[in-house]
Design a protein around this motif. Structure first.
Motif, PDB file in Angstrom:
ATOM      1  N   GLY A   1       7.302  14.539  -4.525  1.00  0.00           N
ATOM      2  CA  GLY A   1       5.886  14.209  -4.518  1.00  0.00           C
ATOM      3  C   GLY A   1       5.325  14.176  -5.926  1.00  0.00           C
ATOM      4  O   GLY A   1       5.845  14.820  -6.836  1.00  0.00           O
ATOM      5  N   GLU A   2       4.271  13.425  -6.091  1.00  0.00           N
ATOM      6  CA  GLU A   2       3.657  13.305  -7.415  1.00  0.00           C
ATOM      7  C   GLU A   2       2.193  12.922  -7.250  1.00  0.00           C
ATOM      8  O   GLU A   2       1.835  12.164  -6.350  1.00  0.00           O
ATOM      9  CB  GLU A   2       4.377  12.231  -8.237  1.00  0.00           C
ATOM     10  CG  GLU A   2       3.975  12.168  -9.670  1.00  0.00           C
ATOM     11  CD  GLU A   2       4.342  13.429 -10.444  1.00  0.00           C
ATOM     12  OE1 GLU A   2       3.435  13.985 -11.079  1.00  0.00           O
ATOM     13  OE2 GLU A   2       5.514  13.847 -10.413  1.00  0.00           O
ATOM     14  N   HIS A   3       1.340  13.443  -8.120  1.00  0.00           N
ATOM     15  CA  HIS A   3      -0.054  13.041  -8.172  1.00  0.00           C
ATOM     16  C   HIS A   3      -0.174  11.823  -9.074  1.00  0.00           C
ATOM     17  O   HIS A   3       0.548  11.708 -10.059  1.00  0.00           O
ATOM     18  CB  HIS A   3      -0.921  14.171  -8.723  1.00  0.00           C
ATOM     19  CG  HIS A   3      -0.956  15.357  -7.820  1.00  0.00           C
ATOM     20  ND1 HIS A   3      -0.155  16.458  -8.005  1.00  0.00           N
ATOM     21  CD2 HIS A   3      -1.681  15.601  -6.722  1.00  0.00           C
ATOM     22  CE1 HIS A   3      -0.396  17.333  -7.054  1.00  0.00           C
ATOM     23  NE2 HIS A   3      -1.318  16.847  -6.258  1.00  0.00           N
ATOM     24  N   SER A   4      -1.097  10.945  -8.740  1.00  0.00           N
ATOM     25  CA  SER A   4      -1.332   9.755  -9.561  1.00  0.00           C
ATOM     26  C   SER A   4      -2.203  10.093 -10.754  1.00  0.00           C
ATOM     27  O   SER A   4      -3.150  10.872 -10.647  1.00  0.00           O
ATOM     28  CB  SER A   4      -2.027   8.662  -8.743  1.00  0.00           C
ATOM     29  OG  SER A   4      -1.197   8.203  -7.715  1.00  0.00           O
ATOM     30  N   ASP A   5      -1.878   9.490 -11.888  1.00  0.00           N
ATOM     31  CA  ASP A   5      -2.741   9.578 -13.055  1.00  0.00           C
ATOM     32  C   ASP A   5      -3.926   8.632 -12.853  1.00  0.00           C
ATOM     33  O   ASP A   5      -3.842   7.684 -12.059  1.00  0.00           O
ATOM     34  CB  ASP A   5      -1.973   9.176 -14.320  1.00  0.00           C
ATOM     35  CG  ASP A   5      -0.948  10.229 -14.738  1.00  0.00           C
ATOM     36  OD1 ASP A   5      -1.137  11.416 -14.401  1.00  0.00           O
ATOM     37  OD2 ASP A   5       0.023   9.857 -15.420  1.00  0.00           O
ATOM     38  N   PRO A   6      -5.031   8.858 -13.554  1.00  0.00           N
ATOM     39  CA  PRO A   6      -6.175   7.945 -13.418  1.00  0.00           C
ATOM     40  C   PRO A   6      -5.764   6.493 -13.667  1.00  0.00           C
ATOM     41  O   PRO A   6      -5.050   6.201 -14.618  1.00  0.00           O
ATOM     42  CB  PRO A   6      -7.154   8.433 -14.497  1.00  0.00           C
ATOM     43  CG  PRO A   6      -6.806   9.873 -14.688  1.00  0.00           C
ATOM     44  CD  PRO A   6      -5.302   9.947 -14.495  1.00  0.00           C
ATOM     45  N   ASN A   7      -6.159   5.620 -12.792  1.00  0.00           N
ATOM     46  CA  ASN A   7      -5.899   4.172 -12.873  1.00  0.00           C
ATOM     47  C   ASN A   7      -4.422   3.806 -12.769  1.00  0.00           C
ATOM     48  O   ASN A   7      -4.038   2.681 -13.107  1.00  0.00           O
ATOM     49  CB  ASN A   7      -6.502   3.584 -14.153  1.00  0.00           C
ATOM     50  CG  ASN A   7      -7.993   3.791 -14.218  1.00  0.00           C
ATOM     51  OD1 ASN A   7      -8.700   3.558 -13.234  1.00  0.00           O
ATOM     52  ND2 ASN A   7      -8.486   4.260 -15.347  1.00  0.00           N
ATOM     53  N   GLU A   8      -3.570   4.700 -12.323  1.00  0.00           N
ATOM     54  CA  GLU A   8      -2.143   4.411 -12.171  1.00  0.00           C
ATOM     55  C   GLU A   8      -1.903   3.770 -10.806  1.00  0.00           C
ATOM     56  O   GLU A   8      -2.435   4.233  -9.796  1.00  0.00           O
ATOM     57  CB  GLU A   8      -1.348   5.709 -12.293  1.00  0.00           C
ATOM     58  CG  GLU A   8       0.154   5.531 -12.266  1.00  0.00           C
ATOM     59  CD  GLU A   8       0.898   6.841 -12.471  1.00  0.00           C
ATOM     60  OE1 GLU A   8       1.952   6.796 -13.112  1.00  0.00           O
ATOM     61  OE2 GLU A   8       0.428   7.889 -12.000  1.00  0.00           O
ATOM     62  N   SER A   9      -1.089   2.729 -10.758  1.00  0.00           N
ATOM     63  CA  SER A   9      -0.782   2.075  -9.483  1.00  0.00           C
ATOM     64  C   SER A   9       0.134   2.970  -8.652  1.00  0.00           C
ATOM     65  O   SER A   9       0.804   3.870  -9.175  1.00  0.00           O
ATOM     66  CB  SER A   9      -0.107   0.723  -9.726  1.00  0.00           C
ATOM     67  OG  SER A   9       1.219   0.916 -10.204  1.00  0.00           O
ATOM     68  N   TRP A  10       0.161   2.717  -7.352  1.00  0.00           N
ATOM     69  CA  TRP A  10       1.054   3.475  -6.465  1.00  0.00           C
ATOM     70  C   TRP A  10       2.504   3.297  -6.895  1.00  0.00           C
ATOM     71  O   TRP A  10       3.284   4.250  -6.903  1.00  0.00           O
ATOM     72  CB  TRP A  10       0.877   3.017  -5.014  1.00  0.00           C
ATOM     73  CG  TRP A  10      -0.455   3.340  -4.425  1.00  0.00           C
ATOM     74  CD1 TRP A  10      -1.427   2.449  -4.047  1.00  0.00           C
ATOM     75  CD2 TRP A  10      -0.995   4.639  -4.143  1.00  0.00           C
ATOM     76  NE1 TRP A  10      -2.521   3.116  -3.553  1.00  0.00           N
ATOM     77  CE2 TRP A  10      -2.278   4.465  -3.591  1.00  0.00           C
ATOM     78  CE3 TRP A  10      -0.511   5.925  -4.298  1.00  0.00           C
ATOM     79  CZ2 TRP A  10      -3.072   5.531  -3.201  1.00  0.00           C
ATOM     80  CZ3 TRP A  10      -1.307   6.999  -3.903  1.00  0.00           C
ATOM     81  CH2 TRP A  10      -2.569   6.787  -3.368  1.00  0.00           C
ATOM     82  N   GLU A  11       2.877   2.054  -7.240  1.00  0.00           N
ATOM     83  CA  GLU A  11       4.255   1.780  -7.643  1.00  0.00           C
ATOM     84  C   GLU A  11       4.624   2.541  -8.906  1.00  0.00           C
ATOM     85  O   GLU A  11       5.719   3.100  -9.011  1.00  0.00           O
ATOM     86  CB  GLU A  11       4.469   0.269  -7.847  1.00  0.00           C
ATOM     87  CG  GLU A  11       4.369  -0.537  -6.576  1.00  0.00           C
ATOM     88  CD  GLU A  11       2.921  -0.883  -6.177  1.00  0.00           C
ATOM     89  OE1 GLU A  11       1.961  -0.550  -6.928  1.00  0.00           O
ATOM     90  OE2 GLU A  11       2.747  -1.463  -5.087  1.00  0.00           O
ATOM     91  N   ASP A  12       3.714   2.565  -9.882  1.00  0.00           N
ATOM     92  CA  ASP A  12       3.997   3.301 -11.119  1.00  0.00           C
ATOM     93  C   ASP A  12       4.084   4.799 -10.862  1.00  0.00           C
ATOM     94  O   ASP A  12       4.898   5.497 -11.467  1.00  0.00           O
ATOM     95  CB  ASP A  12       2.936   2.997 -12.179  1.00  0.00           C
ATOM     96  CG  ASP A  12       3.075   1.596 -12.765  1.00  0.00           C
ATOM     97  OD1 ASP A  12       4.159   0.980 -12.604  1.00  0.00           O
ATOM     98  OD2 ASP A  12       2.105   1.116 -13.386  1.00  0.00           O
ATOM     99  N   THR A  13       3.259   5.308  -9.950  1.00  0.00           N
ATOM    100  CA  THR A  13       3.334   6.722  -9.593  1.00  0.00           C
ATOM    101  C   THR A  13       4.695   7.028  -8.968  1.00  0.00           C
ATOM    102  O   THR A  13       5.324   8.044  -9.295  1.00  0.00           O
ATOM    103  CB  THR A  13       2.210   7.112  -8.616  1.00  0.00           C
ATOM    104  OG1 THR A  13       0.947   6.789  -9.190  1.00  0.00           O
ATOM    105  CG2 THR A  13       2.253   8.598  -8.291  1.00  0.00           C
TER     106      THR A  13
END
Length: 101
Positions: free
Chosen positions: A67-79
């Motif tokens: 699991g991982e939290h998304s960075d601000p403005n990060e796409s789901w794919e990049d996350t």
């Protein structure tokens, strides 16, 4: 039962908070779970599970998905790519889950 929320449905507090604050205040925040599958014998698949550290505040010693939290403005794919890279040290483009060198 899980409810799907689209990005457009999320309401922002108008500021970025660290993940500790988001968790302690039960704020809705973006994150993903990644299931890593490997074909196995007899048309079955194996799923990679990770064991959480005993020192974590939430769910210590529990088994689960990456699991991982998304960075601000990060796409789901990049996350997802970042989670696989940071947590598993794998490249999503490798064959048969070959570890990245």
């Amino acid at each position: 039962n899980l409810k799907v929320l689209l990005d457009s449905q999320l309401k922002s507090k108008g500021k970025i908070v660290d993940i500790g604050e988001a968790h302690s205040k039960a704020l809705l925040h973006r994150g993903i779970w990644v299931a890593v599958l490997r074909p196995a014998k007899h048309d079955r698949h194996e799923i990679l599970l990770l064991r959480r550290s005993a020192h974590l505040k939430s769910c210590p010693n529990a088994w689960g998905l990456c699991g991982e939290h998304s960075d601000p403005n990060e796409s789901w794919e990049d996350t997802a790519r970042r989670a696989i890279d940071e947590e598993l040290q794998l490249s999503p483009n490798t064959q048969e889950g070959t570890p990245r060198t």
